[in-house]
Design a protein around this motif. Structure first.
Motif, short mmCIF file in Angstrom:
data_model
loop_
_atom_site.label_atom_id
_atom_site.label_comp_id
_atom_site.label_asym_id
_atom_site.label_seq_id
_atom_site.Cartn_x
_atom_site.Cartn_y
_atom_site.Cartn_z
N ARG A 108 0.85 -1.21 0.00
CA ARG A 108 0.00 0.00 0.00
C ARG A 108 0.88 1.25 0.00
NH1 ARG A 108 -4.93 -2.20 1.24
NH2 ARG A 108 -4.87 -4.17 2.43
N ASN A 109 0.31 2.33 -0.59
CA ASN A 109 1.04 3.61 -0.59
C ASN A 109 0.78 4.36 0.71
OD1 ASN A 109 -1.52 4.69 -0.80
ND2 ASN A 109 -1.32 5.22 -2.99
N ALA A 110 1.29 5.58 0.79
CA ALA A 110 1.16 6.36 2.02
C ALA A 110 -0.29 6.63 2.39
CB ALA A 110 1.93 7.67 1.87
N GLU A 111 -1.18 6.63 1.42
CA GLU A 111 -2.60 6.88 1.69
C GLU A 111 -3.36 5.60 2.02
OE1 GLU A 111 -1.06 8.22 -1.11
OE2 GLU A 111 -0.73 10.07 0.07
N GLY A 112 -2.68 4.49 2.01
CA GLY A 112 -3.32 3.22 2.33
C GLY A 112 -3.97 2.54 1.15
N VAL A 113 -3.75 3.06 -0.05
CA VAL A 113 -4.32 2.45 -1.25
C VAL A 113 -3.40 1.32 -1.71
CG1 VAL A 113 -5.02 2.84 -3.63
CG2 VAL A 113 -5.42 4.61 -1.90
#
Length: 359
Positions: A108-113
């Protein structure tokens, strides 16, 4: 600069002993290190979750085609699951089959995606095959030990029959009685070996189950018109190694035999009560009768009967304490002994296994 960094990452991944497979957000494989390709025996770039099994010949541990959606990487891609140390099989192009164990996680990326997934895997073929070979060897060992016990039991039955053969032709009552008791003791040992099958082990006996049956057989032998009443009370589990169980069973049946023969002289009826108790650490066995009592034993006898020898043997073999109480109201033997920690642990594990298997 980016191309150089990607090349460096690729070189680093190729140095790892574990296979590494990276998939994008759609599950398409975008990066594979050398170890992963060696495990699969083929190139893995491309491929989507619904075709993983067919593309790379992935199988369940039962050798069936693996459901694509249940593969670790597919579960991470499609459901965002983390799958740890899941096993499956890989059929390589050359026909050899590898047992793989892998862990898949979503990335996941920093935004949780979720932007991708990664699978790490290792070749566990040698270890699993070695474990299976060991299990097969243990199963064979168990079968052989059961066969040995079966033959021992059959041999003991033959010996008991041989001892019984001349009894009808012998007129001397003392000799007949001696042969009868000898046969009874052999049958006690035979019953202990038979119990190994009932418990499902090759070296332990459930004395809480076996001893009441043996005591009842003894009383039936000596009780005329049921003039001797036997009661048995058990509390707790008493699972002992076969050698210790034989000593306990011989001693207890000997005490019951002596009670039947001597405790109720000139009496029309009598009662024997056997108590078997265990709290896990200590075993307590009590054989009591309401008979005429017995003389106080000589602390330094010139000779001892077989019964005394068997009880003394029990004391030595299991470290038991034997206490005698006798008087006008009857006789009571109290036998207590402790169980070593390893014996207690084995018994507890066996009991838990039996309870789990019970319907």
């Amino acid at each position: 600069m980016l191309s150089s960094l990607e090349s460096f990452k690729s070189v680093v991944l190729d140095q790892l002993g574990e296979g590494v497979i990276v998939a994008d957000a759609d599950g398409r494989i975008i990066s594979v290190n050398r170890a992963a390709e060696e495990i699969h025996g083929r190139s893995l770039i491309g491929g989507a979750p619904d075709s993983y099994s067919d593309d790379y010949q992935l199988l369940t541990m039962n050798d069936a085609p693996h459901p694509p959606e249940e593969l670790p990487l597919a579960r991470a891609v499609l459901r965002g699951e983390e799958v740890v140390d899941a096993p499956w099989k890989i059929r390589r192009p050359d026909g050899t089959v590898v047992i793989a164990v892998g862990t898949a996680r979503p990335v996941r990326n920093a935004e949780g995606v979720q932007i991708g997934s990664v699978l790490t895997l290792r070749d566990e073929t040698s270890r699993v095959n070695a474990e299976q070979a060991l299990l097969q060897a243990l199963e064979m060992k168990e079968l052989l030990l059961f066969e040995v016990n079966h033959r021992v039991r059959n041999s003991l039955q033959i010996v008991a029959s041989l001892v019984a053969l001349p009894m009808k032709r012998i007129e001397d009552e003392i000799v007949r009685e001696t042969l009868s008791l000898t046969r009874q003791r052999i049958e006690v040992i035979t019953a202990a070996h038979r119990s190994l099958y009932e418990l499902g082990t090759h070296d332990h006996v459930d004395c809480a189950q076996l001893l009441p049956e043996l005591c009842a057989t003894v009383v039936q032998t000596y009780s005329i018109d049921d003039h001797i009443q036997l009661t048995c009370q058990t509390e707790g589990e008493i699972i002992l190694p076969v050698s210790k169980a034989v000593s306990v069973c011989l001693a207890v049946t000997e005490l019951v035999t002596n009670a039947c023969k001597y405790a109720f002289e000139e009496r029309e009826e009598g009662a024997i009560h056997v108590t078997l108790e265990s709290d896990g650490d200590t075993v307590r066995i009590e054989v009591a009768d309401d008979g005429v009592g017995m003389p106080v034993p000589d602390p330094h006898p010139k000779k001892s009967g077989i019964g005394t020898i068997l009880v003394d043997s029990l004391t030595q073999s299991v470290g038991a304490c034997v206490k005698l109480e006798t008087g006008a109201d009857g006789t009571k033997y109290i036998i207590t002994f402790n169980r070593p920690p390893a014996e207690r642990d084995f018994s507890s594990a066996l009991i838990a296994k039996r309870r789990k298997a019970a319907p």
